[in-house]
Design a protein around this motif. Structure first.
Motif, short mmCIF file in Angstrom:
data_model
loop_
_atom_site.label_atom_id
_atom_site.label_comp_id
_atom_site.label_asym_id
_atom_site.label_seq_id
_atom_site.Cartn_x
_atom_site.Cartn_y
_atom_site.Cartn_z
N SER A 177 25.53 22.55 33.72
CA SER A 177 26.40 21.37 33.72
C SER A 177 26.48 20.73 35.10
CB SER A 177 27.82 21.75 33.27
OG SER A 177 27.84 22.15 31.93
N THR A 178 26.49 21.54 36.13
CA THR A 178 26.65 20.99 37.47
C THR A 178 25.33 20.54 38.08
OG1 THR A 178 26.61 23.27 38.31
CG2 THR A 178 28.76 22.24 37.99
N THR A 179 24.21 20.74 37.37
CA THR A 179 22.93 20.15 37.80
C THR A 179 22.48 19.06 36.85
OG1 THR A 179 21.71 21.89 36.62
CG2 THR A 179 22.14 22.22 38.96
N TRP A 180 23.16 18.92 35.68
CA TRP A 180 22.85 17.86 34.72
C TRP A 180 23.78 16.69 35.03
CZ3 TRP A 180 25.50 17.52 29.39
CH2 TRP A 180 25.11 16.35 28.73
N ARG A 181 23.45 15.93 36.07
CA ARG A 181 24.32 14.85 36.45
C ARG A 181 23.61 13.52 36.43
NH1 ARG A 181 26.96 16.59 34.18
NH2 ARG A 181 28.33 14.86 34.60
N LYS A 182 24.36 12.44 36.51
CA LYS A 182 23.84 11.09 36.35
C LYS A 182 22.67 10.79 37.29
CE LYS A 182 28.07 8.80 34.66
NZ LYS A 182 29.08 9.84 34.79
#
Length: 293
Positions: free
Chosen positions: A132-137
């Motif tokens: 989640s913390t590497t799947w960013r905009k």
């Protein structure tokens, strides 16, 4: 009296901002899907105490992780009309670092409970946080991080009850894995100009809308098929099958309509459909089918 009201008002506003930064709607949906997966994993007969503990683990972990993603995305969110009013980019929580202790504490609390439930729950919970913390905009276009992150509550809920990996869990994860790109890419199409203005130009914005929508239609058909496949590899009954057919047809029709029109309004409608009613209702029927019917 006036001063007291001012203090209470400010305190209430601060509490609302800290709750909002945890994305309560998204957190609620993730928690509910994990809760539903736990019911499926227990074949409709969970230990209520164990179910409550599992739900709390997913709630804490999802809320904390959503808070961390809001923190990571705050600079991009500030450049987008759709998101600039969120607590961090708007400055309602300033400095932004003030929310980190809360988010980190929630994540750690969720992981501690997950370890107690089953070591595999901890592993998949930790993978979900990292994904989640590497799947960013500004980093990626959904795969594979988005799939892992969205499947994490499902994996925790199911394994906490069944303590196994099996075909039912596989089909649940396939369903979520196919739904995530339809959900995310449709909102990106609906808000293309907003994303582009914020400097977000990766796929699917690097493709023509019509080509992306064709891909979405193919994914919607596969999602429909996987939801039917789940019926054959689980103990879900006819109520689930009927719901999967009805919701699957609605999803495919909505995607086909978007392909025909290509207008952002239909992309937004598809985006809203993928969360509610599609995902919410489908998992609700799983619970009702196994627990009550």
């Amino acid at each position: 009296m006036t001063y007291s009201r001012l203090v209470v008002g400010r305190l209430g506003g601060a509490i609302r901002s800290y709750v909002e930064v945890l994305k309560p709607r998204e957190t609620s949906l993730l928690t509910f899907t994990g809760f539903s997966a736990a019911i499926v994993g227990a074949n409709g007969q969970p230990s209520l105490g164990w179910l409550l503990l599992t739900t709390v683990a997913i709630l804490l972990g999802s809320g904390g992780t959503n808070g961390l993603t809001n923190y990571i995305d705050r600079h991009v969110d500030a450049r987008m009309e759709r998101t600039r009013h969120r607590p961090l980019p708007s400055g309602r929580i300033a400095p932004a670092q003030k929310m980190l202790p809360l988010a980190i504490a929630l994540v750690l609390g969720g992981l501690v409970i997950a370890w107690f439930l089953d070591p595999l729950c901890f592993v998949f919970g930790a993978l979900g946080v990292v994904a989640s913390t590497t799947w960013r905009k500004k980093v990626t276009c959904v795969f594979p991080q988005g799939t892992i992150a969205s499947c994490s509550p499902i994996l925790i809920g199911y394994i906490a009850m069944s303590h196994r990996l099996d075909l039912t869990l596989l089909f649940l994860c396939i369903l979520i894995g196919l739904l995530v790109p339809v959900h995310v890419w449709s909102v990106m199409i609906a808000n293309r100009d907003d994303y582009m203005a914020a400097g977000i130009t990766y796929f699917p914005l690097s493709w023509q809308d019509r080509d992306v929508i064709r891909l979405l239609l193919g994914l919607a058909v596969l999602l429909f098929a996987s939801s039917i496949g789940l019926y054959f590899f689980s103990d879900l009954g006819i109520a689930y099958l009927v719901a999967a057919v009805v919701l699957g047809v609605l999803l495919v029709v909505a995607t086909a309509r978007l392909l025909a029109t290509g207008v952002s309004h239909d992309a937004w409608r598809l985006y809203k459909l993928t969360a509610f009613p599609y995902l919410g209702v489908l998992f609700l029927i799983m619970v009702l089918d196994l627990w009550l019917l």
